[in-house]
Motif scaffolding. Structure first.
Motif, PDB file in Angstrom:
ATOM      1  N   LEU A  81      -6.156  -0.843   7.045  1.00  0.00           N
ATOM      2  CA  LEU A  81      -5.013  -0.303   6.315  1.00  0.00           C
ATOM      3  C   LEU A  81      -5.349   1.050   5.691  1.00  0.00           C
ATOM      4  O   LEU A  81      -4.479   1.914   5.552  1.00  0.00           O
ATOM      5  CB  LEU A  81      -4.598  -1.285   5.212  1.00  0.00           C
ATOM      6  CG  LEU A  81      -3.494  -0.834   4.255  1.00  0.00           C
ATOM      7  CD1 LEU A  81      -2.159  -0.718   4.983  1.00  0.00           C
ATOM      8  CD2 LEU A  81      -3.375  -1.802   3.083  1.00  0.00           C
ATOM      9  N   GLY A 116       0.370   1.197   7.817  1.00  0.00           N
ATOM     10  CA  GLY A 116       0.715   1.102   6.412  1.00  0.00           C
ATOM     11  C   GLY A 116       0.796   2.462   5.749  1.00  0.00           C
ATOM     12  O   GLY A 116       1.702   2.727   4.949  1.00  0.00           O
ATOM     13  N   THR A 148       4.340   4.380   4.166  1.00  0.00           N
ATOM     14  CA  THR A 148       4.406   4.501   2.711  1.00  0.00           C
ATOM     15  C   THR A 148       5.334   5.647   2.330  1.00  0.00           C
ATOM     16  O   THR A 148       5.208   6.751   2.877  1.00  0.00           O
ATOM     17  CB  THR A 148       3.004   4.753   2.127  1.00  0.00           C
ATOM     18  OG1 THR A 148       2.169   3.622   2.424  1.00  0.00           O
ATOM     19  CG2 THR A 148       3.059   4.948   0.616  1.00  0.00           C
ATOM     20  N   PHE A 193       1.720   0.070  -4.142  1.00  0.00           N
ATOM     21  CA  PHE A 193       0.599  -0.174  -3.232  1.00  0.00           C
ATOM     22  C   PHE A 193      -0.027   1.132  -2.756  1.00  0.00           C
ATOM     23  O   PHE A 193      -1.207   1.165  -2.427  1.00  0.00           O
ATOM     24  CB  PHE A 193       1.076  -1.049  -2.070  1.00  0.00           C
ATOM     25  CG  PHE A 193       1.745  -2.298  -2.557  1.00  0.00           C
ATOM     26  CD1 PHE A 193       0.986  -3.378  -2.969  1.00  0.00           C
ATOM     27  CD2 PHE A 193       3.112  -2.371  -2.690  1.00  0.00           C
ATOM     28  CE1 PHE A 193       1.590  -4.520  -3.480  1.00  0.00           C
ATOM     29  CE2 PHE A 193       3.731  -3.501  -3.193  1.00  0.00           C
ATOM     30  CZ  PHE A 193       2.958  -4.580  -3.596  1.00  0.00           C
ATOM     31  N   VAL A 229      -0.425   3.204  -0.221  1.00  0.00           N
ATOM     32  CA  VAL A 229      -1.365   3.230   0.900  1.00  0.00           C
ATOM     33  C   VAL A 229      -1.360   4.621   1.513  1.00  0.00           C
ATOM     34  O   VAL A 229      -0.479   4.957   2.305  1.00  0.00           O
ATOM     35  CB  VAL A 229      -0.988   2.165   1.953  1.00  0.00           C
ATOM     36  CG1 VAL A 229      -1.979   2.213   3.102  1.00  0.00           C
ATOM     37  CG2 VAL A 229      -0.963   0.786   1.324  1.00  0.00           C
ATOM     38  N   ALA A 240      -4.792  -0.651  -2.430  1.00  0.00           N
ATOM     39  CA  ALA A 240      -3.429  -1.181  -2.294  1.00  0.00           C
ATOM     40  C   ALA A 240      -3.155  -2.286  -3.309  1.00  0.00           C
ATOM     41  O   ALA A 240      -2.447  -3.255  -3.027  1.00  0.00           O
ATOM     42  CB  ALA A 240      -3.188  -1.685  -0.872  1.00  0.00           C
ATOM     43  N   GLY A 286       0.347  -3.548   3.376  1.00  0.00           N
ATOM     44  CA  GLY A 286       0.307  -3.285   1.953  1.00  0.00           C
ATOM     45  C   GLY A 286       1.048  -4.312   1.134  1.00  0.00           C
ATOM     46  O   GLY A 286       0.458  -5.035   0.327  1.00  0.00           O
ATOM     47  N   GLU A 327       7.718  -6.503   4.601  1.00  0.00           N
ATOM     48  CA  GLU A 327       7.673  -5.102   5.020  1.00  0.00           C
ATOM     49  C   GLU A 327       9.059  -4.558   5.383  1.00  0.00           C
ATOM     50  O   GLU A 327       9.230  -3.353   5.525  1.00  0.00           O
ATOM     51  CB  GLU A 327       6.717  -4.928   6.204  1.00  0.00           C
ATOM     52  CG  GLU A 327       5.309  -5.465   5.976  1.00  0.00           C
ATOM     53  CD  GLU A 327       4.607  -4.870   4.762  1.00  0.00           C
ATOM     54  OE1 GLU A 327       5.065  -3.855   4.218  1.00  0.00           O
ATOM     55  OE2 GLU A 327       3.594  -5.433   4.328  1.00  0.00           O
TER      56      GLU A 327
END
Length: 661
Positions: free
Chosen positions: A110, A117, A121, A128, A130, A193, A232, A486
């Motif tokens: 990640l 991820g 973002t 998180f 990421v 994260a 994440g 997600e």
């Protein structure tokens, strides 16, 4: 006037009826969105009942799940903030299928700059956050397979945070075993994260280390290989097994991990061992390493070189650990319902100390475990530890990471929530990657009861009803609870917590009653402890054990973003006389239907509460019932205890201004 023929008259009458009742129906349609056919129609669950998962929600007579045992040797290097490690995985294929390949999770990927991820973002970031970093991700040095006493190397096929191992020979079904040895390393991200990372303190870094070894993906009867990538927000879905792991760390560090420390005499001083023994017998927190002992030579067996910390944990789905030179350390006894004793511990820097902060962490941890063990199912392991660090809040079996600067009620809330996750999903092992509500929501539900019981309700606020919070949140809710994390709108993912918790509250207090709900909920926990329930196993268990067809409830609350609006529309009297009884009309204007609780006050001062079942809405959105009044109705109030997230409370009340006491 000529006589109308019968055919023309029939058409004319039909037109008149249509105009009169059609206009009335149109008027109702303008105010009532509810359609009973949408809600009470048949439901076909996507996971049908079979010999693996029974129609009553229990594991079937042919239920199976695979098993994974891990032996891990890891070295923490402070010089380059990295982990260098070898894991030997023994994988038992209990499925009825031959497996031509294996899938593993590479969660550290990640943090590669080009991870999915990182790409997904938002530019403004999120909790998180990421972003990836140049050294991020696993470096897989080698993979060796041993099967039927033959060993060979394989070239892994790595896609983002997943790794496929294509086998020379398939693993046989029904209990066959295969061994995988992986040599690897990775750099520890500064902010992982909100799951792990590094925190700089005045006495050194605190390392919270998780997702630190290649983990087997779950192979189950519903999806086969579960290979959704780690991005994440969506957490984890892991197989159960035994863990034997060794952490090599600088000698002046303290290391805490999931499970039981196997070699205390090789890593702890005699003073620390003695204090630990005292703590194991004490309901009060005992200091093991105080703030004035940090950095002192006598605090560690040696100052230079390294020590190897050996931990073991059985019947777990994961392990994590933490290490630092900066740790204070305290502990206390945990009393479990069976009479067995465990130990709760906390490790935190000087900056987090104090009775208004981490000085009470062990007290919070101990009490939470005791409350949840008594209320639901006994904590199965022997120790638990709370770590102060960079993660806002993250849970692992036997160890939790909480933010270093939390105080008082905020720390209580974080500790009781994260250790509560040891029940959901560490004991009841649901798929967090797909169904976040099944762990976050269930855990939030049990947290409120812990707050009510802890220290005579020190941090309990009964006026802060979830129904108030969620009513506002539901106004613009875009995604139902069954949406994978997600794919959930980032402004909505908090509903996994509070909406699910409120659903269970309503099911317990409004629909079923505490006795039937508690029995069914305990049945679900006991059936699926250390197993892999699907949402439909929960739905079926609650239906079956409570003796209630709740499919309407699951449909509206978990599969839709529908809203609730119950209304008192009219009060009339039989023959115009209050003493002959009242005719009270209520409406269900939005698409959600619920039972109706009413508080009716008569002019003579009599107050009565009525409960009408959800079945009143099975044929439509308007219901009139007779109430045996003896005097004029002064008021009718729907949901007087504010248990439901009604989006328009202004129409929940009827008040007769002509009525006086």
């Amino acid at each position: 006037m000529p006589k109308l023929n019968s055919k023309f008259l029939s058409v004319l009458l039909s037109s008149v009826v249509f105009l009169v009742f059609g206009c009335k129906a149109q008027k109702l349609a303008d105010t009532i969105k509810y359609n009973h056919q949408d809600l009470f129609g048949p439901i076909n669950w996507p996971v049908p009942a079979n010999q693996v998962r029974s129609a009553n929600g229990s594991p079937g007579p042919q239920y199976w799940q695979n098993k994974v045992d891990y032996n891990i040797h890891a070295i923490l290097s402070e010089k380059d903030t990295s982990i260098n490690s070898k894991v030997v995985i023994t994988y038992t294929n209990n499925s009825p299928d031959k497996l031509d390949y294996l899938w593993l999770q590479l969660d550290q990927n990640l943090f590669k700059p080009d991870s999915r991820g990182a790409a997904a973002t938002p530019i403004a970031g999120d909790r998180f956050d990421v972003k990836g970093f140049s050294r991020g991700g696993y470096h897989i040095a080698s993979v060796t397979i041993t099967y039927k006493n033959k060993s060979y190397t394989v070239k892994p096929v790595i896609t983002d945070a997943r790794m496929q191992l294509r086998l020379n020979e398939p693993v046989n079904a029904n209990g066959d075993k295969i061994q995988i040895e992986i040599n690897y390393d990775f750099a520890i991200p500064l902010y992982g994260a909100d799951r792990m990372g590094r925190l700089k303190t005045r006495n050194g870094y605190i390392y919270e280390v998780a997702q630190w070894y290649p983990r087997m993906c779950v192979y189950d009867d519903v999806e086969g290989w579960n290979t959704l990538p780690y991005m994440g927000l969506g957490e984890f879905y892991c197989e159960y097994g035994n863990f034997d792991y060794f952490i090599t760390a600088p000698a002046d560090m303290l290391v805490f991990g999931s499970g039981d420390l196997q070699n205390p005499a090789e890593v702890l001083t005699k003073t620390q061992i003695s204090r630990l023994e005292t703590a194991r017998k004490s309901d009060q927190t005992v200091m093991i390493v105080d703030k004035d002992e940090i950095g002192k030579p006598e605090t560690h067996l040696k100052q230079n070189g390294t020590l190897i910390w050996h931990f073991n944990m059985k019947n777990s789905r994961d392990v994590a650990w933490a290490a630092s030179k900066a740790f204070m350390w305290d502990a206390a006894k945990v009393n479990l319902p069976s009479g067995r004793k465990a130990i709760s511990q906390s490790a935190y820097p000087v900056e987090s100390s104090g009775n208004n902060s981490w000085g009470r962490s062990t007290e919070y941890l101990k009490n939470s475990i005791e409350i949840y063990s008594k209320a639901y199912i006994e904590y199965p392991w022997n120790s638990a530890v709370s770590i102060s660090g960079v993660a806002l809040g993250m849970e692992y079996p036997g160890i939790i990471f909480c933010l270093n600067n939390l105080k008082n009620e905020n720390l209580w809330g974080d500790v009781t929530h994260e250790i509560g996750h040891n029940w959901f999903p560490m004991i009841v092992g649901s798929n967090e990657r797909k169904f976040m509500w099944q762990d976050e929501g269930f855990n939030t539900f049990i947290n409120q009861y812990a707050s009510e019981q802890f220290n005579n309700g020190e941090y309990y606020h009964p006026a802060n009803r979830p129904s108030k919070v969620i009513t506002r949140a539901m106004q613009n809710n875009q995604d139902p609870l069954m949406t994978p994390p997600e794919a959930m709108n980032m402004n909505d993912y908090g509903l996994y917590y509070i909406k699910t918790s409120l659903c269970l509250d309503m099911l317990r207090n409004v629909v079923l009653g505490p006795d039937r709900f508690d029995y069914a909920f305990h049945t679900y926990i006991n059936r699926w402890a250390l197993k892999h329930p699907q949402p439909y196993d929960f739905f079926r268990t609650m239906n079956d054990a409570s003796g209630e067809d709740l499919n309407w409830f699951w449909k509206e609350w978990f599969f839709t973003t529908w809203k609730l609006d119950q209304v008192v529309t009219d009060v009339k009297y039989v023959l115009g006389t209050p003493s002959k009884g009242s005719l009270i009309t209520i409406e269900n204007r939005e698409k959600i239907a619920m039972p109706v609780d009413l508080q009716i006050t008569q002019e003579n001062g009599k107050v009565e509460n009525l409960h009408l079942p959800v079945e009143i809405w099975q044929r439509g959105g308007t219901w009139t019932f007779k109430y045996p009044s003896v005097s004029r109705i002064q008021s009718v109030v729907i949901d007087p205890d504010l248990q439901l997230p009604d989006i328009n409370r202004s129409n929940n009340n009827f008040s007769d201004k002509r009525s006086t006491k």
